[in-house]
Scaffold this active site. Structure first.
Site, PDB file in Angstrom:
ATOM      1  N   CYS A  36       0.830  -1.210   0.000  1.00  0.00           N
ATOM      2  CA  CYS A  36       0.000   0.000   0.000  1.00  0.00           C
ATOM      3  C   CYS A  36       0.860   1.255   0.000  1.00  0.00           C
ATOM      4  CB  CYS A  36      -0.945   0.036   1.198  1.00  0.00           C
ATOM      5  SG  CYS A  36      -0.121   0.210   2.791  1.00  0.00           S
ATOM      6  N   CYS A 105      -2.334  -2.757   9.318  1.00  0.00           N
ATOM      7  CA  CYS A 105      -2.019  -1.397   9.780  1.00  0.00           C
ATOM      8  C   CYS A 105      -1.518  -1.442  11.217  1.00  0.00           C
ATOM      9  CB  CYS A 105      -3.243  -0.497   9.667  1.00  0.00           C
ATOM     10  SG  CYS A 105      -4.020  -0.525   8.042  1.00  0.00           S
TER      11      CYS A 105
HETATM   12  S1  FES Z   1      -3.768   0.652   4.165  1.00  0.00           S
HETATM   13 FE1  FES Z   1      -1.664  -0.033   4.446  1.00  0.00          FE
HETATM   14  S2  FES Z   1      -1.172   0.627   6.452  1.00  0.00           S
HETATM   15 FE2  FES Z   1      -3.288   1.045   6.297  1.00  0.00          FE
END
Ligand code: FES
Length: 161
Positions: A36, A105
């Site tokens: 991400c 996360c």
């Molecule tokens: S979407 Fe990757 S750390 Fe939250």
């Protein structure tokens, strides 16, 4: 507000605790999720092996902000050993849970704290409990989902130290 996030998550997202940089930090943890692209920095001050101050900056989603805020709250006042034992589950549990696709996360937050403690120990010439390059919890995640349409997905604009 998304119903999948608990009230505690939303509180920490809208009013995160311990945001910022410690300019004379004793240890800095930098972790990122390559999927991400989210990035997190944890800064610590240490006295007599106690985490006297813990702050964070993140270029991350809302859950990354909430989990960073929670991990700094959990770590403050703890010993280094206690800090190293804070897990992603501790972070998620104290937030009242996270959606499964957001558990990574909390990995970032816990790993960032652990990295900062390792950085401190290395600077002190002390042996970190994990060898450098050891696989970390967040690196085992290959399912990072960036929900750009989520109302709590934002980019933090704090510059990289
Ligand atoms: S979407 Fe990757 S750390 Fe939250």
């Amino acid at each position: 507000m998304s119903p999948q996030y608990t009230k505690t998550v939303m509180e920490h997202f809208t009013n995160p605790h311990n945001v910022g940089e410690i300019p004379d930090a004793d240890g800095i943890g930098e972790v990122g999720n390559p999927v991400c692209g989210d990035l997190m920095y944890i800064y610590i001050k240490v006295k007599d092996d106690i985490l006297t101050d813990v702050k964070f900056k993140t270029f991350g989603c809302g859950a990354a902000i909430a989990t960073s805020s929670m991990v700094t709250d959990l770590a403050r006042g703890k010993t280094l050993d206690e800090g190293l034992k804070i897990t992603r589950k501790d972070v998620a549990d104290n937030l009242g849970g996270l959606p499964p696709q957001k558990m990574h996360c909390s990995n970032l937050a816990a790993d960032g704290l652990h990295e900062a403690i390792h950085d401190y120990l290395r600077k002190q010439g002390r042996e970190p409990p994990l060898p450098p390059g050891a696989k970390k919890e967040h690196e085992e995640d290959d399912h990072c989902v960036v929900d750009v349409d989520s109302p709590i997905h934002i980019e933090d604009t704090v510059p990289k130290p």
